[in-house]
Write a protein that holds these residues in place. Structure first.
Motif: not given
Length: 271
Positions: A66-95
């Motif tokens: 869907i991201t490729l079809i929408s012509r949104i740069p994949l690097a832009r999407m990854i950079s948008g997800l990177s600030p939430f890495i701490w949330l993913f890591a913290f949640t995973a460590l709790l489990h």
């Protein structure tokens, strides 16, 4: 390696894409906003139902497609997800450390079931934020709020002021990227004036945030006052029914795409 708090804040402000809109000529952009909003909600619900590696890999491939079809740069999407890495890591460590099961010999208090649960929940959060970011990147704030207002219309029969709620949501969405841009501009301006924002201990760095927070709050209140004046000059009054500059109708292609994506997501939920 030393990491400075101010540089971290500035970098994260530039990376976050949630709330921004990138105009493109793509099938995803052309899709009716009501369909996209429903598909996003269904996709988030499906993401939190994923329980197998095959389902997660399939869902990730679907999000990537869907991201490729929408012509949104994949690097832009990854950079948008990177600030939430701490949330993913913290949640995973709790489990990892709080899920009962067979303990890992070389990692005290951690369990194999916890690692599996942490990876699953972390992936589910990534998918949810991915879909939400993709929704805002491919849908203008006005269309998004109009779709929300369309879905909330039944609440109007019980006295809920749907149009005012929609207006507040639109203003909040519009202010998110503006606040990040304002923060980045203030940080660069203070550095250009020679303000030391990086040296010293933790207390000094916290105090260094004052030259940033004060003008930021001043700018927020100034924008809010300008917005209130603009609404008053345009004759806005609460409780008065307003028309829409642009109205859209669900096309046959929208219905077909809706059925295909909904079927795929529903299949992944029960995979």
């Amino acid at each position: 390696m030393q990491v400075y708090a101010i540089d971290f804040v500035q970098d994260e402000c530039l990376k976050i894409t949630l709330g921004q809109y990138i105009p493109r000529e793509s099938p995803v952009h052309a899709l009716d906003s009501r369909v996209k909003l429903f598909v996003m909600g269904l996709g988030i619900a499906a993401a939190f139902q994923l329980d197998t590696p095959v389902g997660m890999i399939s869902f990730a491939l679907m999000c990537l497609s869907i991201t490729l079809i929408s012509r949104i740069p994949l690097a832009r999407m990854i950079s948008g997800l990177s600030p939430f890495i701490w949330l993913f890591a913290f949640t995973a460590l709790l489990h990892v450390f709080m899920t009962p099961g067979k303990e890992i010999s070389w990692l005290p208090y951690a369990t194999i079931e916890g690692v599996e649960s942490g990876l699953k929940v972390g992936s589910q959060l990534i998918f949810a934020i991915w879909l939400s970011t993709l929704m805002t990147l491919t849908t203008s704030p006005l269309d998004m709020v109009w779709a929300m207002e369309w879905y909330m219309k039944p609440l109007g029969f019980v006295g809920v002021r749907v149009d005012e709620i929609a207006l507040l949501i639109m203003l909040a969405i519009r202010f998110i990227p503006l606040l990040f841009e304002e923060t980045d501009r203030i940080i660069k301006a203070q550095k250009a004036r020679g303000v030391d924002l990086e040296s010293g201990g933790i207390i000094s760095r916290v105090k260094a945030l004052v030259p940033i927070l004060v003008p930021l709050l001043h700018g927020v209140f100034r924008r809010a006052d300008d917005l209130a004046v603009a609404l008053t000059l345009r004759g806005y009054k609460p409780g008065i029914k307003r028309g829409h500059l642009k109205t859209s109708h669900i096309k046959t292609s929208d219905c077909l795409i809706f059925l295909v994506i909904s079927s795929v997501m529903s299949g992944l939920m029960f995979l």
